[in-house]
Motif scaffolding. Structure first.
Motif, PDB file in Angstrom:
ATOM      1  N   VAL A 103       0.847  -1.190   0.000  1.00 20.16           N
ATOM      2  CA  VAL A 103       0.000   0.000   0.000  1.00 20.16           C
ATOM      3  C   VAL A 103       0.882   1.240   0.000  1.00 20.16           C
ATOM      4  N   SER A 104       0.453   2.239  -0.732  1.00 20.43           N
ATOM      5  CA  SER A 104       1.162   3.526  -0.790  1.00 20.43           C
ATOM      6  C   SER A 104       0.241   4.628  -0.280  1.00 20.43           C
ATOM      7  N   PRO A 105       0.799   5.624   0.405  1.00 14.73           N
ATOM      8  CA  PRO A 105      -0.055   6.654   0.988  1.00 14.73           C
ATOM      9  C   PRO A 105      -0.297   7.826   0.044  1.00 14.73           C
ATOM     10  N   GLU A 106      -1.388   8.521   0.295  1.00  9.27           N
ATOM     11  CA  GLU A 106      -1.672   9.821  -0.303  1.00  9.27           C
ATOM     12  C   GLU A 106      -1.775  10.833   0.830  1.00  9.27           C
ATOM     13  N   ALA A 152      -9.691   1.706  -4.086  1.00  7.33           N
ATOM     14  CA  ALA A 152      -8.912   0.475  -3.904  1.00  7.33           C
ATOM     15  C   ALA A 152      -9.711  -0.785  -4.205  1.00  7.33           C
ATOM     16  N   MET A 153     -11.030  -0.698  -4.183  1.00  8.27           N
ATOM     17  CA  MET A 153     -11.851  -1.893  -4.411  1.00  8.27           C
ATOM     18  C   MET A 153     -11.535  -2.539  -5.761  1.00  8.27           C
ATOM     19  N   PHE A 154     -11.421  -1.715  -6.809  1.00 10.94           N
ATOM     20  CA  PHE A 154     -11.307  -2.249  -8.167  1.00 10.94           C
ATOM     21  C   PHE A 154     -10.018  -1.858  -8.888  1.00 10.94           C
ATOM     22  N   ALA A 155      -9.217  -0.999  -8.294  1.00  9.64           N
ATOM     23  CA  ALA A 155      -7.985  -0.552  -8.952  1.00  9.64           C
ATOM     24  C   ALA A 155      -6.934  -1.659  -8.953  1.00  9.64           C
ATOM     25  N   ASP A 156      -5.967  -1.551  -9.868  1.00  8.36           N
ATOM     26  CA  ASP A 156      -4.813  -2.451  -9.809  1.00  8.36           C
ATOM     27  C   ASP A 156      -4.114  -2.264  -8.469  1.00  8.36           C
ATOM     28  N   VAL A 195       6.483  -4.602  -6.993  1.00  7.04           N
ATOM     29  CA  VAL A 195       6.535  -4.150  -8.382  1.00  7.04           C
ATOM     30  C   VAL A 195       5.541  -4.909  -9.267  1.00  7.04           C
ATOM     31  N   SER A 196       4.989  -6.006  -8.772  1.00  7.04           N
ATOM     32  CA  SER A 196       3.988  -6.751  -9.537  1.00  7.04           C
ATOM     33  C   SER A 196       2.632  -6.060  -9.426  1.00  7.04           C
ATOM     34  N   THR A 197       1.825  -6.209 -10.463  1.00  7.58           N
ATOM     35  CA  THR A 197       0.503  -5.590 -10.492  1.00  7.58           C
ATOM     36  C   THR A 197      -0.565  -6.668 -10.602  1.00  7.58           C
ATOM     37  N   LYS A 231      -6.650  -6.684  -0.162  1.00  9.38           N
ATOM     38  CA  LYS A 231      -5.692  -7.694   0.277  1.00  9.38           C
ATOM     39  C   LYS A 231      -5.814  -8.962  -0.561  1.00  9.38           C
ATOM     40  N   GLU A 232      -7.036  -9.196  -1.061  1.00  8.52           N
ATOM     41  CA  GLU A 232      -7.267 -10.411  -1.827  1.00  8.52           C
ATOM     42  C   GLU A 232      -8.497 -10.201  -2.707  1.00  8.52           C
ATOM     43  N   GLU A 233      -8.375 -10.550  -3.981  1.00  4.34           N
ATOM     44  CA  GLU A 233      -9.469 -10.326  -4.924  1.00  4.34           C
ATOM     45  C   GLU A 233     -10.698 -11.170  -4.599  1.00  4.34           C
ATOM     46  N   LYS A 234     -10.513 -12.366  -4.067  1.00  7.14           N
ATOM     47  CA  LYS A 234     -11.650 -13.268  -3.829  1.00  7.14           C
ATOM     48  C   LYS A 234     -12.610 -12.761  -2.761  1.00  7.14           C
ATOM     49  N   GLY A 235     -12.195 -11.765  -1.992  1.00 11.03           N
ATOM     50  CA  GLY A 235     -13.068 -11.223  -0.958  1.00 11.03           C
ATOM     51  C   GLY A 235     -13.794  -9.961  -1.381  1.00 11.03           C
ATOM     52  N   VAL A 236     -13.703  -9.589  -2.663  1.00  9.48           N
ATOM     53  CA  VAL A 236     -14.357  -8.377  -3.169  1.00  9.48           C
ATOM     54  C   VAL A 236     -15.109  -8.724  -4.441  1.00  9.48           C
ATOM     55  N   VAL A 237     -16.325  -8.204  -4.581  1.00  7.49           N
ATOM     56  CA  VAL A 237     -17.148  -8.416  -5.772  1.00  7.49           C
ATOM     57  C   VAL A 237     -17.608  -7.060  -6.284  1.00  7.49           C
TER      58      VAL A 237
END
Length: 294
Positions: A76-79, A122-126, A134-136, A283-289
């Motif tokens: 995670v990176s801050p703003e 963050a829900m749907f962004a890379d 460095v991986s996306t 944190k994990e794609e499987k927990g978001v729809v």
């Protein structure tokens, strides 16, 4: 009576300051995992251990083979967000109410809404992952409930889409009994669900889902109203559905406020300042729809 008497009267202002209608801070912060104390320009949220299977033993004294346990690191990176305004010292003296307190309240609300912006993004962004970040990882199509579900054509929110989202999460082993699962809707999608008889009728529900005309919980989902939800490139509303532990809000600096005199300015005005530093990630794609709605 002297005609100058009116000029000597103190002009009476309202004794309260009213803030215009607005979202009063964050609505979504409590629905995600929150952790503070981060440092640096990028940070690891957690060390993730992937799914492994135990090997069935079929013979004696077989050679041991390592299972090559998968690892991952969500980053995670801050703003940095801030808010600033000034109140002239003489204007403050003319008013019967100190406006700086309301300015601070308005600033805190504004920064709280930015928490929601970052969570929704963050829900749907890379997201960044891997050993060094460095991986996306992109949001997968397998986690999307299409805009045509439940109608055969482009449609808004309906019960069929809610069921489809729950099916995806349950198939991914999201435990509705052990953690909150939330869906965010705008006023439009909420109104569309009110037209669904099976959503609101006690003939189909074991307990009421409406509280003073507002859907608060149904089918294991907590409902949150937000007018900040995004549109995709086709103009469809993107409704996020997420398990609390699968979306992370990281804070480098919680909301900080200060009210100080500016002695470098004429009249020594009061400066009202607020800032915060934070970021969010899946944190994990499987927990978001994602549910798409026309």
């Amino acid at each position: 009576m002297s005609q100058n008497f009116a000029n000597s009267q103190v002009r009476q202002y309202a004794s309260t300051i009213e803030l215009v209608l607005q979202q009063k801070g964050s609505k979504l912060r409590d629905t995600v995992e929150v952790k503070g104390g981060y440092r640096g320009n990028q940070a690891v949220v957690v060390e993730q251990i992937g799914v492994v299977e135990a090997q069935k033993r079929t013979t004696r004294y077989a050679a041991l083979e390592p299972r090559d346990t998968p690892h991952d690191r969500p980053w995670v990176s801050p703003e940095v967000y801030d808010w600033f305004d000034m109140v002239d010292h003489f204007d403050k003296l003319k008013a019967l109410v100190d406006p700086t307190g309301s300015y601070v309240q308005s600033a805190v609300m504004a920064l709280g809404r930015r928490y929601d912006d970052e969570i929704i993004r963050a829900m749907f962004a890379d997201r960044k992952a891997g050993e060094t970040g460095v991986s996306t990882v992109s949001f997968p199509a397998s986690q999307v409930v299409g805009v045509t579900v439940g109608a055969g054509g482009n449609t808004g929110m309906n019960l069929a889409k809610l069921r489809a989202a729950k099916k995806i999460l349950m198939a991914n082993e999201v435990d509705f009994d052990s953690e909150p699962v939330t869906i965010a809707v705008t006023a439009e999608e909420h109104d569309e669900l009110l037209n669904e008889t099976q959503m609101i009728s006690l003939e189909f529900q074991d307990k009421p889902v409406l509280v003073e005309g507002k859907i608060t919980r149904c089918m294991g989902f907590d409902f949150k109203h937000s007018e900040k939800l995004q549109l995709d490139g086709s103009g469809y509303r993107r409704l996020p559905v997420w398990a609390k532990s699968r979306v992370h809000l990281a804070t480098w600096e919680e909301i900080y406020t200060s009210v100080d005199r500016r002695y470098d300015k004429s009249g020594h005005p009061w400066q009202v300042y607020a800032m915060a530093m934070f970021g969010a990630t899946r944190k994990e794609e499987k927990g978001v729809v994602e549910i798409k709605c026309a």
